[in-house]
Scaffold this motif. Structure first.
Motif, PDB file in Angstrom:
ATOM      1  N   LEU A  35      -2.901 -38.436 -10.093  1.00 26.83           N
ATOM      2  CA  LEU A  35      -1.779 -37.526 -10.249  1.00 26.83           C
ATOM      3  C   LEU A  35      -1.665 -36.704  -8.971  1.00 26.83           C
ATOM      4  O   LEU A  35      -2.683 -36.247  -8.442  1.00 26.83           O
ATOM      5  N   GLY A  36      -0.449 -36.531  -8.495  1.00 26.66           N
ATOM      6  CA  GLY A  36      -0.310 -35.695  -7.298  1.00 26.66           C
ATOM      7  C   GLY A  36       1.124 -35.608  -6.872  1.00 26.66           C
ATOM      8  O   GLY A  36       1.952 -36.455  -7.250  1.00 26.66           O
ATOM      9  N   PRO A  37       1.455 -34.602  -6.079  1.00 23.91           N
ATOM     10  CA  PRO A  37       2.826 -34.460  -5.616  1.00 23.91           C
ATOM     11  C   PRO A  37       3.193 -35.540  -4.614  1.00 23.91           C
ATOM     12  O   PRO A  37       2.305 -36.273  -4.131  1.00 23.91           O
ATOM     13  N   SER A  38       4.457 -35.606  -4.269  1.00 28.69           N
ATOM     14  CA  SER A  38       4.927 -36.583  -3.296  1.00 28.69           C
ATOM     15  C   SER A  38       4.181 -36.397  -1.973  1.00 28.69           C
ATOM     16  O   SER A  38       3.974 -35.274  -1.525  1.00 28.69           O
ATOM     17  N   SER A  40       1.026 -37.154  -1.422  1.00 25.65           N
ATOM     18  CA  SER A  40      -0.403 -36.829  -1.550  1.00 25.65           C
ATOM     19  C   SER A  40      -1.301 -38.034  -1.275  1.00 25.65           C
ATOM     20  O   SER A  40      -2.519 -37.895  -1.219  1.00 25.65           O
ATOM     21  N   LYS A  42      -1.114 -41.158  -3.064  1.00 25.14           N
ATOM     22  CA  LYS A  42      -1.368 -42.003  -4.241  1.00 25.14           C
ATOM     23  C   LYS A  42      -1.010 -43.463  -3.966  1.00 25.14           C
ATOM     24  O   LYS A  42      -1.817 -44.364  -4.207  1.00 25.14           O
ATOM     25  N   GLU A 162       3.810 -45.723 -10.618  1.00 27.42           N
ATOM     26  CA  GLU A 162       4.894 -44.970 -11.264  1.00 27.42           C
ATOM     27  C   GLU A 162       5.804 -45.881 -12.081  1.00 27.42           C
ATOM     28  O   GLU A 162       7.025 -45.898 -11.868  1.00 27.42           O
ATOM     29  N   THR A 194       1.016 -41.524 -10.903  1.00 27.62           N
ATOM     30  CA  THR A 194       2.178 -40.791 -11.412  1.00 27.62           C
ATOM     31  C   THR A 194       2.191 -39.392 -10.798  1.00 27.62           C
ATOM     32  O   THR A 194       1.169 -38.912 -10.327  1.00 27.62           O
ATOM     33  N   HIS A 195       3.375 -38.758 -10.809  1.00 24.85           N
ATOM     34  CA  HIS A 195       3.402 -37.350 -10.413  1.00 24.85           C
ATOM     35  C   HIS A 195       3.660 -36.463 -11.621  1.00 24.85           C
ATOM     36  O   HIS A 195       3.854 -35.263 -11.487  1.00 24.85           O
ATOM     37  N   HIS A 197       2.275 -34.802 -14.864  1.00 24.81           N
ATOM     38  CA  HIS A 197       0.968 -34.485 -15.456  1.00 24.81           C
ATOM     39  C   HIS A 197       0.912 -34.821 -16.946  1.00 24.81           C
ATOM     40  O   HIS A 197      -0.124 -35.213 -17.461  1.00 24.81           O
TER      41      HIS A 197
END
Ligand code: ATP
Length: 366
Positions: A35-38, A40, A42, A162, A194-195, A197
């Motif tokens: 999980l992480g923001p754009s 990051s 992933k 995603e 995924t972003h 949570h």
């Protein structure tokens, strides 16, 4: 048993370091969500595991096999026994759902491959639509076909990038649950990015939170909700805040007054703190709560009511922080009025800070 070992993975693109010496292990049969923001890192990590990129530092093993080591061995993607599901389904438009799923099974011969493909389509609830072409299927149905195709080859590891992000909210939940149940039924391990949570917490055995190419925390969903390791993780997993507070000799000076500090403050030094909480720590006046719990009474201002699907939510201002609180329809105080709440003090989260009014951003993590 550990299936995937990632050891100090580093990846650069020109002057950008997309991954900074990231290590993690994924267990057999585990669903691990990243999980992480754009930005990051992933997708970069997933592409490295898939063999679509090469490491600049560190190594990766799948079972006992080194699949990539900087300056060392590299196993091509097609030899890694992976299944992949992407955002955009990536189905062959000229083939039926059945033939899309049967194609990677061609070594079994036509009859056997189609028989297995049909069984897989039935597992994802598409037995009746096997002969349709992708253009005649909805986005959710196309993603089910993509899932069936990825699982039909019995991969050692399923990689999901995603997969739900192109779908409507209601459909996302339905397909998320289907992915979870089908993957678990087949005993397959999955690395899922995924972003969102909520998606990660609902699906995963463990969730890894990433920012700026680093893994900040890797925990069970429960541990992540209860003990986010940093303000960023708390905020990114849905906690509200920060409220500035001061800890002094066992007392907490919060925006709603001076209160008894909860047990989780014991390990903290006196001084300024940032306080966060999840809406599950907020109780409405008539809610039943454990009488032994330490409760702080607070007043919040009602900003508006929102109807979210079948539920009503109150948008409230709690001492400078706006948040949304699920309520039952019969309890809907008017906008502009004040509502009395109680905070379950033991569920609040604290982070030491030099400046209690700031909000952590991903930039600060570098
Ligand atoms: N092929 C590339 N060339 C240059 N920079 C790249 C490339 N791929 C990724 N990056 C950079 O690496 C960093 C991590 O990107 P990555 O796509 O892995 O993040 P992400 O967490 O998956 O983001 P998103 O959720 O938006 O897909 C970003 O700064 C990105 O711009």
């Amino acid at each position: 048993m550990t299936l995937l070992h990632i050891d100090s993975a580093r990846k650069r693109f020109g002057g950008t370091t997309a991954l900074h010496d990231l290590s993690l292990q994924l267990q057999e049969g585990e669903i691990l969500c990243l999980l992480g923001p754009s930005g990051s890192g992933k997708t970069t990590l997933l592409r490295l595991v898939a063999g679509l990129e090469r490491l600049d530092g560190g190594s990766m093993r799948l079972g006992a096999t080194v699949i990539d080591a900087a300056g060392g061995p590299f196993l091509p993607p097609e030899q890694r026994q992976l299944g992949m599901v992407f955002q955009d389904y990536a189905l062959w438009p000229h083939l039926s759902a059945l033939d899309n799923v049967a194609l990677p099974l061609h070594r079994l011969g036509r009859d056997k491959s189609r028989e297995q493909a049909r069984a897989m389509l039935a597992d994802v609830g598409l037995a009746d639509l096997a002969d349709r072409h992708p253009h005649a299927l909805s986005g959710g149905q196309q993603q089910r076909v993509a899932l069936a195709r990825a699982l039909a080859v019995r991969p050692r590891l399923l990689l999901c990038d995603e997969p739900l992000s192109n779908l409507d909210a209601g459909l996302r939940e339905e397909l998320r649950d289907l992915i979870g149940s089908v993957v678990r039924e087949h005993g397959i391990s999955a690395l899922y990015i995924t972003h969102d949570h909520r998606e990660a917490l609902a699906l995963a055995d463990r969730v890894g939170v990433m920012a700026q190419g680093r893994l900040l925390q890797l925990s069970s969903p429960r541990a992540l909700l209860r003990q986010p390791s940093t303000e960023f993780v708390a905020h990114f997993t849905g906690a509200h805040g920060p409220w500035p507070a001061q800890l002094r000799a066992g007392r907490l000076h919060a925006p709603w007054g001076e209160v008894c500090a909860p047990p989780q403050c014991k390990a903290l030094a006196d001084g300024p703190l940032c306080l966060y909480l999840r809406t599950t720590a907020l109780h409405l006046p008539h809610a039943r709560v454990n009488q032994d719990a330490l409760l702080w009474p607070v007043q919040a201002r009602v900003l508006s009511h929102l109807t979210v699907g079948e539920h009503t939510e109150l948008r409230i201002d709690l001492h400078g922080v706006t948040l949304r609180l699920p309520v039952s329809d019969d309890l809907a105080p008017a906008a502009g009025s004040t509502v009395s709440l109680r905070i379950a003090a033991e569920q609040t989260l604290f982070y030491p800070t030099m400046n209690p009014t700031r909000k952590t951003t991903t930039e600060e993590l570098t």
